[in-house]
Scaffold this motif. Structure first.
Motif, PDB file in Angstrom:
ATOM      1  N   PHE A  79       0.811  -1.195   0.000  1.00 53.07           N
ATOM      2  CA  PHE A  79       0.000   0.000   0.000  1.00 53.07           C
ATOM      3  C   PHE A  79       0.858   1.264   0.000  1.00 53.07           C
ATOM      4  CE2 PHE A  79      -2.894   3.105   1.959  1.00 53.07           C
ATOM      5  CZ  PHE A  79      -3.918   3.059   1.023  1.00 53.07           C
ATOM      6  N   PRO A  80       1.946   1.325   0.796  1.00 52.30           N
ATOM      7  CA  PRO A  80       2.789   2.526   0.742  1.00 52.30           C
ATOM      8  C   PRO A  80       3.373   2.774  -0.661  1.00 52.30           C
ATOM      9  CG  PRO A  80       3.302   1.268   2.706  1.00 52.30           C
ATOM     10  CD  PRO A  80       2.385   0.423   1.877  1.00 52.30           C
ATOM     11  N   ALA A  81       3.712   1.706  -1.378  1.00 52.57           N
ATOM     12  CA  ALA A  81       4.226   1.876  -2.743  1.00 52.57           C
ATOM     13  C   ALA A  81       3.136   2.458  -3.648  1.00 52.57           C
ATOM     14  CB  ALA A  81       4.708   0.543  -3.301  1.00 52.57           C
ATOM     15  N   PHE A  82       1.910   2.013  -3.464  1.00 53.56           N
ATOM     16  CA  PHE A  82       0.792   2.554  -4.230  1.00 53.56           C
ATOM     17  C   PHE A  82       0.631   4.044  -3.953  1.00 53.56           C
ATOM     18  CE2 PHE A  82      -3.674   3.835  -4.023  1.00 53.56           C
ATOM     19  CZ  PHE A  82      -4.005   3.757  -5.374  1.00 53.56           C
ATOM     20  N   LEU A  83       0.707   4.435  -2.691  1.00 52.68           N
ATOM     21  CA  LEU A  83       0.542   5.839  -2.329  1.00 52.68           C
ATOM     22  C   LEU A  83       1.652   6.702  -2.929  1.00 52.68           C
ATOM     23  CD1 LEU A  83      -0.652   5.614   1.389  1.00 52.68           C
ATOM     24  CD2 LEU A  83      -1.998   6.091  -0.660  1.00 52.68           C
ATOM     25  N   ARG A  84       2.897   6.205  -2.909  1.00 53.83           N
ATOM     26  CA  ARG A  84       4.003   6.952  -3.522  1.00 53.83           C
ATOM     27  C   ARG A  84       3.776   7.108  -5.020  1.00 53.83           C
ATOM     28  NH1 ARG A  84       7.010   3.825  -0.090  1.00 53.83           N
ATOM     29  NH2 ARG A  84       7.604   2.389  -1.745  1.00 53.83           N
ATOM     30  N   GLY A  85       3.313   6.033  -5.670  1.00 51.54           N
ATOM     31  CA  GLY A  85       3.025   6.095  -7.110  1.00 51.54           C
ATOM     32  C   GLY A  85       1.911   7.070  -7.426  1.00 51.54           C
ATOM     33  N   ALA A  86       0.869   7.049  -6.607  1.00 49.98           N
ATOM     34  CA  ALA A  86      -0.245   7.984  -6.812  1.00 49.98           C
ATOM     35  C   ALA A  86       0.211   9.421  -6.616  1.00 49.98           C
ATOM     36  CB  ALA A  86      -1.389   7.652  -5.860  1.00 49.98           C
ATOM     37  N   GLU A  87       1.062   9.653  -5.613  1.00 50.31           N
ATOM     38  CA  GLU A  87       1.579  10.998  -5.360  1.00 50.31           C
ATOM     39  C   GLU A  87       2.434  11.475  -6.539  1.00 50.31           C
ATOM     40  OE1 GLU A  87       4.494  13.266  -2.170  1.00 50.31           O
ATOM     41  OE2 GLU A  87       3.649  11.315  -1.652  1.00 50.31           O
TER      42      GLU A  87
END
Length: 148
Positions: free
Chosen positions: A1-9
């Motif tokens: 999930f943290p990787a997803f959030l970084r990608g979305a950012e």
């Protein structure tokens, strides 16, 4: 999930960085259409288009499509409404829309995002590819539909 959030950012930052280029390109397209510059240029190039086998009705489409996909689609729809979808011009417009790219728009978006300033060869190559697509569209529609 943290990787997803970084990608979305990162994706949102990229999208925000592209907005000025997109607004600029859309403004140019609307100004060219509203001023009649595209129609005047198409009329001036009509003899060349006739030589290349491109119908006169599709001349403005060849000028607008490399700059704006939505503008090209709107113009293609106008051609099909005015001439009919089964007419030579309507078929050529449909094939042109499917076989060409919004080259200048794509190059400006990528170059603007990456900070590239030297796009001379990319623009030349892309416009040559679009010209080839336009000429071959008219030729192949003529060969396929008039020979059958």
């Amino acid at each position: 999930f943290p990787a997803f959030l970084r990608g979305a950012e990162n994706g949102l930052k990229t999208a925000a960085g592209l907005i000025p280029t997109m607004v600029g390109m859309l403004t140019v397209v609307y100004m060219l259409r509203a001023s009649g510059a595209i129609d005047l240029t198409a009329a001036a190039l009509a003899p060349l288009y006739r030589l290349l086998g491109i119908p006169e009705e599709c001349a403005a489409l060849t000028l607008l499509k490399p700059v704006s996909g939505s503008g090209g689609l709107a113009l293609g729809s106008e051609i099909m409404q005015r001439c009919g979808p089964d007419s030579y011009a309507g078929r050529v417009a449909a094939v042109m829309l499917g076989s060409s790219e919004t080259s200048l728009y794509t190059i400006s978006i990528y170059s603007g995002h990456l900070g590239l300033t030297r796009t001379r060869y990319a623009v030349f190559a892309a416009l040559c590819a679009d010209l080839t697509a336009f000429v071959m569209s008219a030729f192949l529609v003529r060969v396929y539909f008039l020979c059958n």
